[in-house]
Design a protein around this motif. Sequence first.
Motif, short mmCIF file in Angstrom:
data_model
loop_
_atom_site.label_atom_id
_atom_site.label_comp_id
_atom_site.label_asym_id
_atom_site.label_seq_id
_atom_site.Cartn_x
_atom_site.Cartn_y
_atom_site.Cartn_z
N SER A 19 0.82 -1.22 0.00
CA SER A 19 0.00 0.00 0.00
C SER A 19 0.85 1.26 0.00
CB SER A 19 -0.93 0.00 1.21
OG SER A 19 -1.84 -1.07 1.13
N GLU A 20 1.84 1.33 0.90
CA GLU A 20 2.65 2.54 1.04
C GLU A 20 3.54 2.79 -0.18
OE1 GLU A 20 4.77 1.91 4.70
OE2 GLU A 20 2.90 1.72 5.82
N MET A 21 4.19 1.76 -0.68
CA MET A 21 5.17 1.95 -1.76
C MET A 21 4.56 1.91 -3.16
SD MET A 21 8.29 -0.31 -0.18
CE MET A 21 9.46 0.09 -1.47
N LEU A 22 3.49 1.13 -3.33
CA LEU A 22 2.93 0.94 -4.67
C LEU A 22 1.52 1.49 -4.84
CD1 LEU A 22 4.16 -2.73 -5.20
CD2 LEU A 22 5.18 -0.64 -6.14
N GLY A 23 0.94 1.96 -3.75
CA GLY A 23 -0.40 2.54 -3.83
C GLY A 23 -1.52 1.51 -3.94
N VAL A 24 -1.26 0.26 -3.55
CA VAL A 24 -2.30 -0.76 -3.57
C VAL A 24 -3.29 -0.44 -2.44
CG1 VAL A 24 -2.82 -3.22 -3.37
CG2 VAL A 24 -0.71 -2.48 -4.51
N ALA A 25 -4.55 -0.35 -2.79
CA ALA A 25 -5.57 -0.02 -1.80
C ALA A 25 -5.66 -1.13 -0.75
CB ALA A 25 -6.93 0.16 -2.47
N PRO A 26 -5.60 -0.77 0.54
CA PRO A 26 -5.73 -1.77 1.60
C PRO A 26 -7.02 -2.58 1.47
CG PRO A 26 -4.95 0.29 2.53
CD PRO A 26 -5.33 0.57 1.10
N THR A 27 -8.10 -1.95 1.01
CA THR A 27 -9.37 -2.67 0.85
C THR A 27 -9.27 -3.74 -0.23
OG1 THR A 27 -10.16 -0.93 -0.63
CG2 THR A 27 -10.83 -0.79 1.68
N LEU A 28 -8.44 -3.51 -1.25
CA LEU A 28 -8.22 -4.51 -2.31
C LEU A 28 -7.55 -5.75 -1.71
CD1 LEU A 28 -8.66 -4.59 -5.44
CD2 LEU A 28 -6.25 -4.02 -5.63
N ILE A 29 -6.55 -5.51 -0.86
CA ILE A 29 -5.84 -6.62 -0.20
C ILE A 29 -6.78 -7.35 0.75
CG2 ILE A 29 -3.93 -7.22 1.33
CD1 ILE A 29 -2.43 -4.73 0.16
N GLU A 30 -7.57 -6.59 1.52
CA GLU A 30 -8.50 -7.20 2.46
C GLU A 30 -9.54 -8.06 1.74
OE1 GLU A 30 -10.25 -4.05 4.79
OE2 GLU A 30 -8.27 -3.30 5.36
N HIS A 31 -10.02 -7.58 0.62
CA HIS A 31 -11.10 -8.27 -0.09
C HIS A 31 -10.60 -9.49 -0.88
CE1 HIS A 31 -14.28 -8.86 -3.18
NE2 HIS A 31 -15.05 -8.62 -2.13
N HIS A 32 -9.45 -9.37 -1.54
CA HIS A 32 -8.96 -10.44 -2.42
C HIS A 32 -7.78 -11.22 -1.85
CE1 HIS A 32 -11.53 -9.13 -5.70
NE2 HIS A 32 -11.18 -7.89 -5.41
N GLY A 33 -7.09 -10.66 -0.87
CA GLY A 33 -5.87 -11.26 -0.34
C GLY A 33 -4.67 -10.80 -1.12
N ALA A 34 -3.51 -10.83 -0.47
CA ALA A 34 -2.28 -10.36 -1.12
C ALA A 34 -1.90 -11.22 -2.31
CB ALA A 34 -1.14 -10.32 -0.11
N VAL A 35 -2.25 -12.49 -2.25
CA VAL A 35 -1.93 -13.42 -3.34
C VAL A 35 -3.16 -13.52 -4.23
CG1 VAL A 35 -1.14 -15.75 -3.93
CG2 VAL A 35 -0.32 -14.64 -1.84
N SER A 36 -3.30 -12.55 -5.13
CA SER A 36 -4.48 -12.49 -6.00
C SER A 36 -4.14 -11.73 -7.28
CB SER A 36 -5.64 -11.79 -5.29
OG SER A 36 -5.34 -10.44 -5.04
N GLU A 37 -4.95 -11.99 -8.29
CA GLU A 37 -4.81 -11.29 -9.57
C GLU A 37 -4.98 -9.78 -9.38
OE1 GLU A 37 -6.70 -11.37 -14.08
OE2 GLU A 37 -7.64 -12.56 -12.50
N GLU A 38 -5.96 -9.40 -8.59
CA GLU A 38 -6.25 -7.99 -8.40
C GLU A 38 -5.08 -7.25 -7.75
OE1 GLU A 38 -9.98 -10.31 -8.73
OE2 GLU A 38 -8.19 -10.56 -7.49
#
Length: 170
Positions: free
Chosen positions: A65-84
């Motif tokens: 999230s901090e370095m690449l701008g990945v939304a925390p909600t995206l990680i929460e919803h799909h998991g870190a190991v995901s296509e999204e």
Amino acid sequence: MTRGGALDSMTLARRLGEALLHHKLMMATAESCTGGGIACAVTDIAGSSSWFDRGFVTYSNAAKSEMLGVAPTLIEHHGAVSEEVVTAMARGACARSGADLAVAVSGVAGPGGGTPDKPVGTVWLACYLAPAERLHCRLLRLDGDRLAVRRQTVLAALEDCLALLAAYRT
């Protein structure tokens, strides 16, 4: 060449560098499970500073999230190991670095951490070519121990970047 006719990381990285130079493009990496292994493979090539910009090692969700701008909600919803998430990582690496090509990986290298849905050896990989707005993403199901999973992921990342560039017309 290694067993089975597969190319080694040095050969693949050299070819990738040649392709990037040909197209006058720069590359970045966004790595989780490989911990910088892709960046290491490309910087083993003399002169890689002409085509490699930087590597982001984003092992934690917070780093993604901090370095690449990945939304925390995206990680929460799909998991870190995901296509999204790997798609967002690759796009974020280009946006945060100014590189033209980014490769992102996130997976379960083992020996622990696997789940029934995402067993050890599950890796998502994404390559994003910003000038063409082309994205390639795939799921890998790899065998072997932690080192084998990480090595196979590095090779797959280099191969996928080469394939994406092979179809690129400037």
